[in-house]
Write a protein that holds these residues in place. Structure first.
Motif, mmCIF file in Angstrom:
data_model
loop_
_atom_site.group_PDB
_atom_site.id
_atom_site.type_symbol
_atom_site.label_atom_id
_atom_site.label_comp_id
_atom_site.label_asym_id
_atom_site.label_seq_id
_atom_site.Cartn_x
_atom_site.Cartn_y
_atom_site.Cartn_z
ATOM 1 N N GLY A 50 0.829 -1.203 0.000
ATOM 2 C CA GLY A 50 0.000 0.000 0.000
ATOM 3 C C GLY A 50 0.862 1.252 0.000
ATOM 4 N N ASN A 51 0.205 2.404 0.041
ATOM 5 C CA ASN A 51 0.874 3.704 0.153
ATOM 6 C C ASN A 51 1.984 3.908 -0.866
ATOM 7 O OD1 ASN A 51 -0.689 4.904 2.130
ATOM 8 N ND2 ASN A 51 0.395 3.840 3.747
ATOM 9 N N SER A 52 1.647 3.750 -2.131
ATOM 10 C CA SER A 52 2.618 3.929 -3.198
ATOM 11 C C SER A 52 1.908 4.464 -4.436
ATOM 12 C CB SER A 52 3.292 2.597 -3.526
ATOM 13 O OG SER A 52 4.198 2.749 -4.596
ATOM 14 N N THR A 53 2.668 5.086 -5.309
ATOM 15 C CA THR A 53 2.116 5.523 -6.594
ATOM 16 C C THR A 53 2.302 4.449 -7.667
ATOM 17 O OG1 THR A 53 4.211 6.600 -7.126
ATOM 18 C CG2 THR A 53 2.483 7.977 -6.131
ATOM 19 N N ARG A 54 3.022 3.392 -7.325
ATOM 20 C CA ARG A 54 3.273 2.310 -8.284
ATOM 21 C C ARG A 54 2.095 1.346 -8.340
ATOM 22 N NH1 ARG A 54 8.691 0.382 -5.971
ATOM 23 N NH2 ARG A 54 7.739 -1.574 -6.548
ATOM 24 N N LEU A 55 1.951 0.680 -9.492
ATOM 25 C CA LEU A 55 0.944 -0.362 -9.665
ATOM 26 C C LEU A 55 1.541 -1.690 -9.219
ATOM 27 C CD1 LEU A 55 -0.259 0.625 -13.241
ATOM 28 C CD2 LEU A 55 -1.407 1.136 -11.090
ATOM 29 N N PHE A 56 0.752 -2.518 -8.540
ATOM 30 C CA PHE A 56 1.214 -3.833 -8.094
ATOM 31 C C PHE A 56 0.302 -4.901 -8.681
ATOM 32 C CE2 PHE A 56 2.538 -0.908 -4.614
ATOM 33 C CZ PHE A 56 3.892 -0.950 -4.902
ATOM 34 N N VAL A 57 0.870 -6.097 -8.913
ATOM 35 C CA VAL A 57 0.138 -7.079 -9.696
ATOM 36 C C VAL A 57 0.358 -8.505 -9.193
ATOM 37 C CG1 VAL A 57 1.976 -7.346 -11.415
ATOM 38 C CG2 VAL A 57 -0.355 -7.793 -12.074
ATOM 39 N N ALA A 58 -0.721 -9.297 -9.280
ATOM 40 C CA ALA A 58 -0.663 -10.760 -9.149
ATOM 41 C C ALA A 58 -1.220 -11.286 -10.461
ATOM 42 C CB ALA A 58 -1.496 -11.245 -7.966
ATOM 43 N N GLU A 59 -0.363 -11.935 -11.233
ATOM 44 C CA GLU A 59 -0.668 -12.234 -12.637
ATOM 45 C C GLU A 59 -0.444 -13.704 -12.972
ATOM 46 O OE1 GLU A 59 2.018 -11.233 -16.464
ATOM 47 O OE2 GLU A 59 1.272 -9.478 -15.395
ATOM 48 N N MET A 60 -1.451 -14.329 -13.555
ATOM 49 C CA MET A 60 -1.305 -15.690 -14.055
ATOM 50 C C MET A 60 -0.301 -15.690 -15.197
ATOM 51 S SD MET A 60 -5.405 -16.623 -14.103
ATOM 52 C CE MET A 60 -5.193 -17.991 -15.205
ATOM 53 N N LYS A 61 0.625 -16.633 -15.205
ATOM 54 C CA LYS A 61 1.605 -16.760 -16.292
ATOM 55 C C LYS A 61 1.239 -17.947 -17.185
ATOM 56 C CE LYS A 61 4.830 -14.578 -16.586
ATOM 57 N NZ LYS A 61 4.979 -13.363 -17.390
ATOM 58 N N PHE A 62 -0.033 -18.291 -17.224
ATOM 59 C CA PHE A 62 -0.528 -19.422 -18.010
ATOM 60 C C PHE A 62 -1.930 -19.094 -18.497
ATOM 61 C CE2 PHE A 62 -1.635 -19.882 -13.615
ATOM 62 C CZ PHE A 62 -2.939 -20.327 -13.617
ATOM 63 N N ASP A 63 -2.333 -19.741 -19.588
ATOM 64 C CA ASP A 63 -3.670 -19.541 -20.147
ATOM 65 C C ASP A 63 -4.615 -20.647 -19.689
ATOM 66 O OD1 ASP A 63 -3.088 -17.234 -21.617
ATOM 67 O OD2 ASP A 63 -2.344 -18.406 -23.318
ATOM 68 N N LEU A 64 -5.874 -20.300 -19.611
ATOM 69 C CA LEU A 64 -6.942 -21.267 -19.379
ATOM 70 C C LEU A 64 -7.553 -21.563 -20.747
ATOM 71 C CD1 LEU A 64 -8.405 -19.589 -16.194
ATOM 72 C CD2 LEU A 64 -6.945 -21.623 -16.326
ATOM 73 N N PRO A 65 -7.426 -22.807 -21.222
ATOM 74 C CA PRO A 65 -7.701 -23.111 -22.633
ATOM 75 C C PRO A 65 -9.151 -22.995 -23.085
ATOM 76 C CG PRO A 65 -7.294 -25.129 -21.409
ATOM 77 C CD PRO A 65 -7.005 -23.995 -20.477
ATOM 78 N N GLU A 66 -10.106 -23.105 -22.156
ATOM 79 C CA GLU A 66 -11.521 -23.144 -22.560
ATOM 80 C C GLU A 66 -12.256 -21.844 -22.279
ATOM 81 O OE1 GLU A 66 -13.499 -26.822 -21.359
ATOM 82 O OE2 GLU A 66 -11.507 -27.669 -21.017
ATOM 83 N N GLY A 67 -11.537 -20.728 -22.261
ATOM 84 C CA GLY A 67 -12.187 -19.451 -22.010
ATOM 85 C C GLY A 67 -12.633 -19.326 -20.565
ATOM 86 N N ALA A 68 -13.525 -18.375 -20.296
ATOM 87 C CA ALA A 68 -14.007 -18.159 -18.928
ATOM 88 C C ALA A 68 -15.347 -17.455 -18.955
ATOM 89 C CB ALA A 68 -13.001 -17.337 -18.143
ATOM 90 N N SER A 69 -16.183 -17.785 -17.965
ATOM 91 C CA SER A 69 -17.500 -17.158 -17.848
ATOM 92 C C SER A 69 -17.616 -16.299 -16.598
ATOM 93 C CB SER A 69 -18.592 -18.230 -17.820
ATOM 94 O OG SER A 69 -18.398 -19.082 -16.696
ATOM 95 N N ARG A 70 -16.794 -16.616 -15.592
ATOM 96 C CA ARG A 70 -16.895 -15.891 -14.325
ATOM 97 C C ARG A 70 -15.598 -16.031 -13.556
ATOM 98 N NH1 ARG A 70 -20.370 -17.759 -9.341
ATOM 99 N NH2 ARG A 70 -20.485 -19.613 -10.609
ATOM 100 N N VAL A 71 -15.270 -14.979 -12.785
ATOM 101 C CA VAL A 71 -14.118 -14.990 -11.890
ATOM 102 C C VAL A 71 -14.598 -14.516 -10.523
ATOM 103 C CG1 VAL A 71 -11.836 -14.010 -11.400
ATOM 104 C CG2 VAL A 71 -12.506 -14.482 -13.762
ATOM 105 N N THR A 72 -14.196 -15.221 -9.473
ATOM 106 C CA THR A 72 -14.492 -14.766 -8.116
ATOM 107 C C THR A 72 -13.189 -14.691 -7.336
ATOM 108 O OG1 THR A 72 -14.902 -16.992 -7.244
ATOM 109 C CG2 THR A 72 -16.802 -15.795 -8.111
ATOM 110 N N VAL A 73 -13.143 -13.776 -6.392
ATOM 111 C CA VAL A 73 -11.967 -13.622 -5.536
ATOM 112 C C VAL A 73 -12.425 -13.034 -4.204
ATOM 113 C CG1 VAL A 73 -11.410 -11.334 -6.481
ATOM 114 C CG2 VAL A 73 -9.632 -12.676 -5.381
ATOM 115 N N LYS A 74 -11.832 -13.521 -3.123
ATOM 116 C CA LYS A 74 -12.102 -12.938 -1.811
ATOM 117 C C LYS A 74 -11.101 -11.818 -1.583
ATOM 118 C CE LYS A 74 -14.359 -16.725 0.523
ATOM 119 N NZ LYS A 74 -14.364 -17.605 1.696
#
Length: 191
Positions: free
Chosen positions: A83-107
């Motif tokens: 927190g407390n920064s002007t920079r962007l931070f990321v958690a990024e999948m480095k792999f593809d999901l082959p059958e597309g997607a209909s929904r994403v959930t996250v807590k």
């Protein structure tokens, strides 16, 4: 009478057919609970292997429930964004999901006594070369984890990332609300 039963059967069959929606299937390995034997207690850029595959963490560390952070109490870990920064931070999948997607959930929750924070869900359909926002800005000001749900429509291979916005530092400007973000149980449903 027999004709009436036949019409009623057809009518009920149509109601059942029209009202039927196939259950959405979660991809194998999901929800991603970010559980690993690896300790990552700093915000340095790293690529880590989780149950679902490799993830890039930039400005993100692993946290556990024992730290008083609201993640699953099943012994797994969660991710905490700086927190407390002007920079962007990321958690990024480095792999593809082959059958597309209909929904994403996250807590998601804001950490400890931190101020609220803002983030977005992004997707890539070209192996992570270009990213497109698939959600509005999410304001997270809750201390207990709350599930956020995003309806998406990808028929081709896709990958996702969470991008925490760099809104600035509240120590420099008290009007800025840019606390640490905590996420857990990242789930993707097949198309």
């Amino acid at each position: 009478m027999r004709k009436m039963k036949g019409i009623l059967s057809v009518f009920l069959g149509l109601i059942l057919f029209v009202g039927y929606a196939p259950a959405q299937t979660i991809y194998p390995g999901f929800p991603e609970k970010f559980d690993t034997e690896i300790e990552k207690d700093d915000y340095k850029d790293a690529e880590l292997q989780f149950t679902t595959g490799p993830w890039r963490l930039k400005g993100v560390k692993l946290v556990t429930n024992k730290w008083g952070i609201d993640v699953e109490d099943d012994g797994t870990k969660g991710l905490m964004f700086q927190g407390n920064s002007t920079r962007l931070f990321v958690a990024e999948m480095k792999f593809d999901l082959p059958e597309g997607a209909s929904r994403v959930t996250v807590k998601a929750s804001s950490a400890g006594k931190d101020a609220s924070c803002k983030w977005v869900l992004q997707a890539s359909t070209d192996g992570g070369k270009k990213w497109k926002r698939v959600s509005n800005e999410v304001l997270t000001d809750n201390k207990a984890a709350r599930e956020e749900t995003f309806k998406v429509n990808f028929k081709a291979p896709v990958r996702f990332r969470i991008l925490k916005l760099g809104l600035g530092n509240d120590k420099e400007d008290s009007s800025i609300r840019n606390g640490r973000l905590v996420i857990d149980n990242f789930t993707v449903y097949k198309k």
